[in-house]
Each structure stands twice: as C-alpha cells, then as structure tokens.
Design a protein around this motif. Sequence first.
Motif, PDB file in Angstrom:
ATOM      1  N   PRO A  25      16.878  -1.442  10.534  1.00  0.00           N
ATOM      2  CA  PRO A  25      16.396  -0.479   9.532  1.00  0.00           C
ATOM      3  C   PRO A  25      15.697   0.705  10.205  1.00  0.00           C
ATOM      4  O   PRO A  25      15.055   0.552  11.243  1.00  0.00           O
ATOM      5  N   ARG A  26      15.834   1.861   9.604  1.00  0.00           N
ATOM      6  CA  ARG A  26      15.189   3.063  10.135  1.00  0.00           C
ATOM      7  C   ARG A  26      13.863   3.293   9.425  1.00  0.00           C
ATOM      8  O   ARG A  26      13.643   2.738   8.352  1.00  0.00           O
ATOM      9  N   PRO A  27      12.978   4.114  10.020  1.00  0.00           N
ATOM     10  CA  PRO A  27      13.151   4.916  11.231  1.00  0.00           C
ATOM     11  C   PRO A  27      13.092   4.061  12.497  1.00  0.00           C
ATOM     12  O   PRO A  27      12.473   2.993  12.519  1.00  0.00           O
ATOM     13  N   LEU A  28      13.711   4.574  13.548  1.00  0.00           N
ATOM     14  CA  LEU A  28      13.710   3.938  14.865  1.00  0.00           C
ATOM     15  C   LEU A  28      13.265   4.972  15.897  1.00  0.00           C
ATOM     16  O   LEU A  28      13.546   6.163  15.754  1.00  0.00           O
ATOM     17  N   HIS A  29      12.608   4.500  16.944  1.00  0.00           N
ATOM     18  CA  HIS A  29      12.014   5.397  17.937  1.00  0.00           C
ATOM     19  C   HIS A  29      12.446   4.991  19.341  1.00  0.00           C
ATOM     20  O   HIS A  29      12.878   3.863  19.577  1.00  0.00           O
ATOM     21  N   THR A  30      12.275   5.899  20.271  1.00  0.00           N
ATOM     22  CA  THR A  30      12.422   5.593  21.681  1.00  0.00           C
ATOM     23  C   THR A  30      11.566   6.570  22.478  1.00  0.00           C
ATOM     24  O   THR A  30      11.166   7.624  21.960  1.00  0.00           O
ATOM     25  N   VAL A  31      11.267   6.222  23.728  1.00  0.00           N
ATOM     26  CA  VAL A  31      10.488   7.084  24.621  1.00  0.00           C
ATOM     27  C   VAL A  31      11.277   7.268  25.909  1.00  0.00           C
ATOM     28  O   VAL A  31      11.800   6.301  26.469  1.00  0.00           O
ATOM     29  N   VAL A  32      11.380   8.516  26.369  1.00  0.00           N
ATOM     30  CA  VAL A  32      12.097   8.802  27.608  1.00  0.00           C
ATOM     31  C   VAL A  32      11.266   9.725  28.481  1.00  0.00           C
ATOM     32  O   VAL A  32      10.455  10.511  27.992  1.00  0.00           O
ATOM     33  N   ASP A  33      11.475   9.607  29.780  1.00  0.00           N
ATOM     34  CA  ASP A  33      10.907  10.549  30.732  1.00  0.00           C
ATOM     35  C   ASP A  33      11.638  11.875  30.536  1.00  0.00           C
ATOM     36  O   ASP A  33      12.868  11.938  30.624  1.00  0.00           O
ATOM     37  N   GLU A  34      10.892  12.946  30.262  1.00  0.00           N
ATOM     38  CA  GLU A  34      11.531  14.229  29.973  1.00  0.00           C
ATOM     39  C   GLU A  34      12.371  14.719  31.149  1.00  0.00           C
ATOM     40  O   GLU A  34      13.336  15.479  30.952  1.00  0.00           O
ATOM     41  N   ALA A  35      12.046  14.272  32.353  1.00  0.00           N
ATOM     42  CA  ALA A  35      12.814  14.693  33.523  1.00  0.00           C
ATOM     43  C   ALA A  35      14.175  14.002  33.602  1.00  0.00           C
ATOM     44  O   ALA A  35      15.055  14.450  34.348  1.00  0.00           O
ATOM     45  N   ASP A  36      14.353  12.915  32.854  1.00  0.00           N
ATOM     46  CA  ASP A  36      15.625  12.196  32.837  1.00  0.00           C
ATOM     47  C   ASP A  36      16.541  12.857  31.805  1.00  0.00           C
ATOM     48  O   ASP A  36      16.650  12.414  30.660  1.00  0.00           O
ATOM     49  N   LEU A  37      17.217  13.909  32.211  1.00  0.00           N
ATOM     50  CA  LEU A  37      18.022  14.699  31.290  1.00  0.00           C
ATOM     51  C   LEU A  37      19.201  13.904  30.743  1.00  0.00           C
ATOM     52  O   LEU A  37      19.587  14.072  29.583  1.00  0.00           O
ATOM     53  N   ASP A  38      19.798  13.052  31.572  1.00  0.00           N
ATOM     54  CA  ASP A  38      20.958  12.281  31.127  1.00  0.00           C
ATOM     55  C   ASP A  38      20.580  11.339  29.997  1.00  0.00           C
ATOM     56  O   ASP A  38      21.270  11.259  28.975  1.00  0.00           O
ATOM     57  N   LEU A  39      19.453  10.603  30.183  1.00  0.00           N
ATOM     58  CA  LEU A  39      19.040   9.650  29.152  1.00  0.00           C
ATOM     59  C   LEU A  39      18.610  10.381  27.877  1.00  0.00           C
ATOM     60  O   LEU A  39      18.933   9.944  26.761  1.00  0.00           O
ATOM     61  N   THR A  40      17.896  11.490  28.038  1.00  0.00           N
ATOM     62  CA  THR A  40      17.503  12.278  26.863  1.00  0.00           C
ATOM     63  C   THR A  40      18.730  12.727  26.091  1.00  0.00           C
ATOM     64  O   THR A  40      18.786  12.627  24.856  1.00  0.00           O
ATOM     65  N   GLY A  68      21.941  10.730  17.760  1.00  0.00           N
ATOM     66  CA  GLY A  68      21.380  11.186  16.501  1.00  0.00           C
ATOM     67  C   GLY A  68      19.873  11.279  16.460  1.00  0.00           C
ATOM     68  O   GLY A  68      19.291  11.637  15.429  1.00  0.00           O
ATOM     69  N   PHE A  69      19.203  10.962  17.574  1.00  0.00           N
ATOM     70  CA  PHE A  69      17.747  11.051  17.625  1.00  0.00           C
ATOM     71  C   PHE A  69      17.313  12.507  17.786  1.00  0.00           C
ATOM     72  O   PHE A  69      18.072  13.353  18.271  1.00  0.00           O
ATOM     73  N   SER A  70      16.075  12.786  17.391  1.00  0.00           N
ATOM     74  CA  SER A  70      15.487  14.110  17.590  1.00  0.00           C
ATOM     75  C   SER A  70      14.091  13.944  18.190  1.00  0.00           C
ATOM     76  O   SER A  70      13.457  12.891  18.053  1.00  0.00           O
ATOM     77  N   ILE A  71      13.609  14.999  18.844  1.00  0.00           N
ATOM     78  CA  ILE A  71      12.310  14.930  19.518  1.00  0.00           C
ATOM     79  C   ILE A  71      11.185  14.987  18.483  1.00  0.00           C
ATOM     80  O   ILE A  71      11.139  15.887  17.648  1.00  0.00           O
ATOM     81  N   ARG A  72      10.288  14.014  18.545  1.00  0.00           N
ATOM     82  CA  ARG A  72       9.155  13.956  17.621  1.00  0.00           C
ATOM     83  C   ARG A  72       7.890  14.519  18.258  1.00  0.00           C
ATOM     84  O   ARG A  72       7.144  15.251  17.624  1.00  0.00           O
ATOM     85  N   ARG A  73       7.611  14.149  19.504  1.00  0.00           N
ATOM     86  CA  ARG A  73       6.410  14.659  20.164  1.00  0.00           C
ATOM     87  C   ARG A  73       6.547  14.501  21.672  1.00  0.00           C
ATOM     88  O   ARG A  73       7.415  13.788  22.175  1.00  0.00           O
ATOM     89  N   ARG A  74       5.656  15.198  22.388  1.00  0.00           N
ATOM     90  CA  ARG A  74       5.614  15.138  23.856  1.00  0.00           C
ATOM     91  C   ARG A  74       4.240  14.638  24.285  1.00  0.00           C
ATOM     92  O   ARG A  74       3.217  15.010  23.712  1.00  0.00           O
ATOM     93  N   ASN A 105       6.559  12.672  28.860  1.00  0.00           N
ATOM     94  CA  ASN A 105       7.428  11.763  28.138  1.00  0.00           C
ATOM     95  C   ASN A 105       7.713  12.329  26.757  1.00  0.00           C
ATOM     96  O   ASN A 105       6.854  12.977  26.152  1.00  0.00           O
ATOM     97  N   LEU A 106       8.911  12.077  26.267  1.00  0.00           N
ATOM     98  CA  LEU A 106       9.286  12.487  24.923  1.00  0.00           C
ATOM     99  C   LEU A 106       9.440  11.257  24.036  1.00  0.00           C
ATOM    100  O   LEU A 106      10.057  10.270  24.442  1.00  0.00           O
ATOM    101  N   GLU A 107       8.852  11.309  22.856  1.00  0.00           N
ATOM    102  CA  GLU A 107       9.127  10.294  21.847  1.00  0.00           C
ATOM    103  C   GLU A 107      10.181  10.870  20.914  1.00  0.00           C
ATOM    104  O   GLU A 107      10.013  11.971  20.381  1.00  0.00           O
ATOM    105  N   LEU A 108      11.278  10.145  20.728  1.00  0.00           N
ATOM    106  CA  LEU A 108      12.364  10.577  19.851  1.00  0.00           C
ATOM    107  C   LEU A 108      12.459   9.634  18.667  1.00  0.00           C
ATOM    108  O   LEU A 108      12.072   8.457  18.759  1.00  0.00           O
ATOM    109  N   VAL A 109      12.994  10.133  17.558  1.00  0.00           N
ATOM    110  CA  VAL A 109      13.064   9.339  16.338  1.00  0.00           C
ATOM    111  C   VAL A 109      14.387   9.627  15.627  1.00  0.00           C
ATOM    112  O   VAL A 109      14.936  10.734  15.711  1.00  0.00           O
ATOM    113  N   ILE A 110      14.890   8.615  14.918  1.00  0.00           N
ATOM    114  CA  ILE A 110      16.007   8.804  13.992  1.00  0.00           C
ATOM    115  C   ILE A 110      15.586   8.203  12.664  1.00  0.00           C
ATOM    116  O   ILE A 110      15.069   7.080  12.614  1.00  0.00           O
ATOM    117  N   ARG A 111      15.724   8.947  11.591  1.00  0.00           N
ATOM    118  CA  ARG A 111      15.245   8.523  10.282  1.00  0.00           C
ATOM    119  C   ARG A 111      16.410   8.225   9.335  1.00  0.00           C
ATOM    120  O   ARG A 111      17.506   8.669   9.555  1.00  0.00           O
TER     121      ARG A 111
END
Length: 243
Positions: free
Chosen positions: A63-78, A85-91, A237-243
């Motif tokens: 069930p959504r929303p779902l989140h993830t955290v990535v190192d902003e320097a990791d461009l491939d994973l971002t 379908g995720f979008s950036i929520r905060r840094r 780090n970036l927190e991303l979310v999909i709602r």
Amino acid sequence: MNHSGTAVVTRVAERHWHALEDDLVVGRGEASRRPDGRTFLSIDAWHGAVFDHLAEAMLRDLPRPLHTVVDEADLDLTTDWLRAGFSIRRREWEYVVPTRAGETPPDVTVIPVGEAEEKPLKELDRVIRAEVERTVGWQEMPAEVRSVLDPSRYAVAARGGDYAGLVRVVPLRQPRIGLIAVRAELRRRGIARALLAHVLDSLYHKGIETASAEVNEANAAATALFESFGARRAGSNLELVIR
C-alpha cells in the motif's frame, strides 16, 4: 510471482522479494517500517532491468505511500527510483563536525550520555515527541531515532532542575549526532548550543576529531547551529516518495 523478461520476481517473505535468472538470485528488495509508520523500500539489483522488475512487484504488493532514501551522489540509483515513479520529497545534508573544547552557559547543566535519570528522560522524550507531532511531524525527524528510548545514547540539558533538552549520540567509529531537541517553551535560550558544545567537547577529550550529523535542508535553525561549530557539508541524501 511475477515473470518479466528473463527475471522472475518472487515475494519470499512478508517484506522481502527476490529476482531470479536461471535459478540465480540477481536482485533483492526489502520493505521496512519506520517508527513513524512509514514504509521504506530498498533494492539491490545487478542491473537496471532487474531493478525495474523488483520495483514493479513491490509497488504492486504494498500500500502507498512508499518511501526510499538514496545518496544524492548515486545518480544511477536515483534515476532508477525516479523511473519507477518516485519523486523527491526532501534533502538531508550530511555534515562532518569538528570536535573542540567548549563551555556550557552557567544556567544550564548538561548530564553526560548515559547518566540521565530514566523516568524524567522518558517524560522529556514524550513531551518533545508530542510537540514535534503538533508542528512539523515526526516524519521530518532523523530516521534512526527509534520509538523505544535508549537512555544510554542520550545526553540531557537541565535548567532549574528540570530536563529541558536532549541530544542523541550514536557511538560509531565516527560518532553520529542523531537528534538535538529542546522543549518548545525553552527554545532560543542557548540550550541546543550547550548540548552540542558538550558532546563535541566530550569527543574532543577522548581524542576523536570529528562527528557526523544529518540536517534537513529545510531546517534553517539546525543548519545555522551546526555551521556555527565549523561543520562542513560532506554529502546529501534524498528521500523519495510515491503516493
């Protein structure tokens, strides 16, 4: 089970997924529930197509929303998460903070890490959590701050005999300052500065040269506090979310 291309994605447990090619595990996905109730995803995959298969299965199953955290320097994973379908929520800025000798204001007493009395510390924690929920929401606080209080990781500031603020210190090779919080009615009186100064002074006298900290980009007060102690940004780090 999901067949997509040559990968077969299977949900192997409630919060775990595997991607297999020719009976070889080529990717893993995991969902973890944080103390604030949010679910965070992580995927470790050999290549982008396997990532996509895992993400598709996990998004279908959860069930959504779902989140993830990535190192902003990791461009491939971002890019992988944005493609899903995720979008950036905060840094959150990653800071390296130099330790140094410091002084505590005369009207504030700092009780060292692990020495605070458990009952008043738990009451302070309860009050601060309630204040956070009424304002920015606990989802804006550091993810590693657990719902169960561990007194051995906190130093406390007392003012007039009452517990006024706390700082959480995680004892890693480079110690991590995970949270600084002060009761709402006692803010802007130098208590947070006293707590940070105490922690950095303690580490300095142990021969530890630097600590680390994570600060929400939107938290101007915390940013100003750490930078006033000479902290420098070492990443984000970036927190991303999909709602």
